[in-house]
Design a protein around this motif. Structure first.
Motif, PDB file in Angstrom:
ATOM      1  N   THR A 190      -8.199  58.072  45.911  1.00 38.87           N
ATOM      2  CA  THR A 190      -8.129  56.802  45.158  1.00 38.87           C
ATOM      3  C   THR A 190      -7.135  55.664  45.770  1.00 38.87           C
ATOM      4  O   THR A 190      -7.672  54.515  46.125  1.00 38.87           O
ATOM      5  CB  THR A 190      -8.162  56.781  43.930  1.00 38.87           C
ATOM      6  OG1 THR A 190      -8.927  57.999  43.280  1.00 38.87           O
ATOM      7  CG2 THR A 190      -7.925  55.572  42.913  1.00 38.87           C
ATOM      8  N   LEU A 196      -6.779  61.546  43.237  1.00 37.50           N
ATOM      9  CA  LEU A 196      -5.555  60.511  43.284  1.00 37.50           C
ATOM     10  C   LEU A 196      -5.207  60.126  44.806  1.00 37.50           C
ATOM     11  O   LEU A 196      -5.456  58.872  44.819  1.00 37.50           O
ATOM     12  CB  LEU A 196      -4.375  60.881  42.205  1.00 37.50           C
ATOM     13  CG  LEU A 196      -3.339  59.911  42.319  1.00 37.50           C
ATOM     14  CD1 LEU A 196      -3.802  58.802  41.699  1.00 37.50           C
ATOM     15  CD2 LEU A 196      -2.097  60.555  41.752  1.00 37.50           C
ATOM     16  N   THR A 222      -4.947  65.939  42.046  1.00 37.50           N
ATOM     17  CA  THR A 222      -3.897  65.358  43.106  1.00 37.50           C
ATOM     18  C   THR A 222      -4.770  64.908  44.189  1.00 37.50           C
ATOM     19  O   THR A 222      -4.582  63.838  44.697  1.00 37.50           O
ATOM     20  CB  THR A 222      -2.633  66.312  43.435  1.00 37.50           C
ATOM     21  OG1 THR A 222      -2.145  66.841  42.349  1.00 37.50           O
ATOM     22  CG2 THR A 222      -1.897  65.653  44.424  1.00 37.50           C
TER      23      THR A 222
END
Length: 79
Positions: A11, A8, A5
Motif C-alpha cells: 500500500t 501495508l 505487514t
C-alpha cells in the motif's frame, strides 16, 4: 502478522507511486497542455499576414493581437 505487514508495504509503495505520477503530471504535462491551449486561443483571435514565400513554404505566418502590434508570434497559416 507477516501478511498484514506485507500488504501495508505494498500500500505504501502504491501510494508513493501515485504521488510521483501526480507530481510529474502537474509539473510537466499540465503546463504543456495549458501553454498549447493559450497559444491556440491566441491564434484563433490573431490577425495574421503571409506575404513571403517562406511563409507559404513552411505554413507559419506572423501574427499579432489587435492593440498589441509590437507582440508578434507565429501561427499556422490557414489561407
Amino acid at each position: 502478522m507477516k501478511e498484514a505487514t506485507g500488504e501495508l508495504n505494498m500500500t505504501v509503495v502504491i501510494v508513493i507511486a501515485v504521488a510521483i505520477l501526480a507530481a510529474f503530471f502537474y509539473t510537466v504535462i499540465w503546463p504543456l497542455i495549458g501553454n498549447n491551449f493559450d497559444r491556440n486561443a491566441n491564434c484563433s483571435d490573431a490577425i495574421c499576414t503571409c506575404d513571403t514565400e517562406q511563409c507559404k513554404k513552411d505554413g507559419m505566418a506572423d501574427c499579432y493581437l489587435k492593440g498589441k502590434e509590437n507582440n508578434i508570434f507565429q501561427c499556422p497559416w490557414k489561407g
